[in-house]
Scaffold this motif. Sequence first.
Motif, PDB file in Angstrom:
ATOM      1  N   TYR A   1      -1.846   1.661   7.467  1.00 33.44           N
ATOM      2  CA  TYR A   1      -2.505   0.877   8.519  1.00 33.44           C
ATOM      3  C   TYR A   1      -1.829  -0.394   8.758  1.00 33.44           C
ATOM      4  O   TYR A   1      -1.370  -0.851   9.832  1.00 33.44           O
ATOM      5  CB  TYR A   1      -4.061   0.953   8.809  1.00 33.44           C
ATOM      6  CG  TYR A   1      -4.750   0.220   9.910  1.00 33.44           C
ATOM      7  CD1 TYR A   1      -4.427   0.609  11.195  1.00 33.44           C
ATOM      8  CD2 TYR A   1      -5.266  -1.102   9.507  1.00 33.44           C
ATOM      9  CE1 TYR A   1      -5.189  -0.178  12.259  1.00 33.44           C
ATOM     10  CE2 TYR A   1      -5.547  -1.958  10.542  1.00 33.44           C
ATOM     11  CZ  TYR A   1      -5.493  -1.321  11.961  1.00 33.44           C
ATOM     12  OH  TYR A   1      -6.111  -2.168  12.926  1.00 33.44           O
ATOM     13  N   LEU A   2      -2.027  -1.140   7.879  1.00 30.89           N
ATOM     14  CA  LEU A   2      -1.581  -2.676   7.797  1.00 30.89           C
ATOM     15  C   LEU A   2      -0.054  -2.715   7.968  1.00 30.89           C
ATOM     16  O   LEU A   2       0.452  -3.507   8.514  1.00 30.89           O
ATOM     17  CB  LEU A   2      -2.074  -3.499   6.650  1.00 30.89           C
ATOM     18  CG  LEU A   2      -3.511  -3.574   6.617  1.00 30.89           C
ATOM     19  CD1 LEU A   2      -3.837  -4.078   5.119  1.00 30.89           C
ATOM     20  CD2 LEU A   2      -3.690  -4.403   7.638  1.00 30.89           C
ATOM     21  N   ARG A   3       0.679  -1.754   7.392  1.00 29.25           N
ATOM     22  CA  ARG A   3       2.146  -1.753   7.210  1.00 29.25           C
ATOM     23  C   ARG A   3       2.566  -1.704   8.861  1.00 29.25           C
ATOM     24  O   ARG A   3       3.322  -1.983   9.119  1.00 29.25           O
ATOM     25  CB  ARG A   3       2.699  -0.674   6.583  1.00 29.25           C
ATOM     26  CG  ARG A   3       2.726  -1.033   5.164  1.00 29.25           C
ATOM     27  CD  ARG A   3       3.296   0.146   4.268  1.00 29.25           C
ATOM     28  NE  ARG A   3       3.387  -0.169   2.669  1.00 29.25           N
ATOM     29  CZ  ARG A   3       3.119   0.793   1.880  1.00 29.25           C
ATOM     30  NH1 ARG A   3       2.827   2.071   2.065  1.00 29.25           N
ATOM     31  NH2 ARG A   3       3.182   0.349   0.525  1.00 29.25           N
ATOM     32  N   GLY A   4       1.735  -0.763   9.444  1.00 33.65           N
ATOM     33  CA  GLY A   4       2.103  -0.415  10.874  1.00 33.65           C
ATOM     34  C   GLY A   4       1.925  -1.747  11.634  1.00 33.65           C
ATOM     35  O   GLY A   4       2.840  -1.948  12.694  1.00 33.65           O
ATOM     36  N   VAL A   5       0.772  -2.208  11.443  1.00 31.41           N
ATOM     37  CA  VAL A   5       0.289  -3.340  12.152  1.00 31.41           C
ATOM     38  C   VAL A   5       1.334  -4.540  12.105  1.00 31.41           C
ATOM     39  O   VAL A   5       1.647  -5.147  13.141  1.00 31.41           O
ATOM     40  CB  VAL A   5      -1.019  -3.757  12.010  1.00 31.41           C
ATOM     41  CG1 VAL A   5      -1.380  -5.124  12.435  1.00 31.41           C
ATOM     42  CG2 VAL A   5      -1.982  -2.718  12.316  1.00 31.41           C
ATOM     43  N   ILE A   6       1.843  -4.901  10.952  1.00 33.13           N
ATOM     44  CA  ILE A   6       2.456  -5.953  10.669  1.00 33.13           C
ATOM     45  C   ILE A   6       4.161  -5.897  10.862  1.00 33.13           C
ATOM     46  O   ILE A   6       4.927  -6.547  10.967  1.00 33.13           O
ATOM     47  CB  ILE A   6       2.238  -6.554   9.386  1.00 33.13           C
ATOM     48  CG1 ILE A   6       2.722  -5.660   8.295  1.00 33.13           C
ATOM     49  CG2 ILE A   6       0.904  -6.989   9.254  1.00 33.13           C
ATOM     50  CD1 ILE A   6       2.692  -6.195   6.978  1.00 33.13           C
ATOM     51  N   ARG A   7       4.447  -4.425  11.270  1.00 33.08           N
ATOM     52  CA  ARG A   7       5.754  -4.008  11.101  1.00 33.08           C
ATOM     53  C   ARG A   7       6.515  -5.099  12.275  1.00 33.08           C
ATOM     54  O   ARG A   7       7.753  -5.690  11.745  1.00 33.08           O
ATOM     55  CB  ARG A   7       6.179  -2.770  11.578  1.00 33.08           C
ATOM     56  CG  ARG A   7       7.532  -2.280  11.622  1.00 33.08           C
ATOM     57  CD  ARG A   7       7.781  -0.754  11.563  1.00 33.08           C
ATOM     58  NE  ARG A   7       7.103  -0.176  10.404  1.00 33.08           N
ATOM     59  CZ  ARG A   7       6.405   0.781  10.521  1.00 33.08           C
ATOM     60  NH1 ARG A   7       5.415   0.908  11.664  1.00 33.08           N
ATOM     61  NH2 ARG A   7       5.601   1.549   9.360  1.00 33.08           N
ATOM     62  N   PRO A   8       6.160  -5.125  13.244  1.00 31.36           N
ATOM     63  CA  PRO A   8       6.880  -6.084  14.326  1.00 31.36           C
ATOM     64  C   PRO A   8       7.155  -7.345  13.812  1.00 31.36           C
ATOM     65  O   PRO A   8       8.194  -8.288  14.385  1.00 31.36           O
ATOM     66  CB  PRO A   8       6.293  -6.067  15.553  1.00 31.36           C
ATOM     67  CG  PRO A   8       5.375  -4.852  15.354  1.00 31.36           C
ATOM     68  CD  PRO A   8       4.896  -4.912  14.039  1.00 31.36           C
TER      69      PRO A   8
END
Length: 213
Positions: free
Chosen positions: A148-155
């Motif tokens: 979840y956190l990887r997806g959130v911070i990816r940009p």
Amino acid sequence: MKFKIGDKVKFIGDYSKHSIHFGKKLEDFIKENKNVLYVSAVTTAYMQVKGSTCWCFHDGELELVDYTYEDLKKSPIGTKITFENGAVLVKDEEDSFENISRSRNITHLCNLKDKYNSLGEIIKIEEPEYKTVYESKSEILDEAEKRYLRGVIRPFRSKVLQIAKKYDNFTGLEYIRIIIKDDVSLEFPSFSKNIMYKNMEEDKEYTLEELGL
């Protein structure tokens, strides 16, 4: 040098790079010791092992040996073991570990966990004077939390400085705050206390590396 005096190691280098001393090859010395060695000296340039000052070892030639059940069987009286459920037992006989309410024979601790599963795995072993010789490293986030956190911070991953778990005294809920460059912070939807991100300490600011992100 990454090793310290007393570390249990094995040789993984090239025998041909070491000379014969007093008619003995390094390979013979390693075989005699079943490739279980103990670091006896450490300098900025080399290491030596117990039983011989003839050979000097350099980075990449020695590797730490994992603590095993056989090591636990040979551990001295007074050795303290901590289980994942928090229970602590102390070795008071050659083959017995116990505290005021529990006891385990050494045969119940094969594979470094409780045979009956009530105590779980051994996560720390300390020998007198309680020098830590083994400790498992648990992950702060589980795989779902990481995804979840990887997806959130990816940009904006390259701009993230810290991630923290916060507690709202007014609502009684917790939430995740991400701090990025230029003193900007992002707050995510709240959740009930202790149902998510349980291994994160409140108000502690973690780096991406600490969280395995």
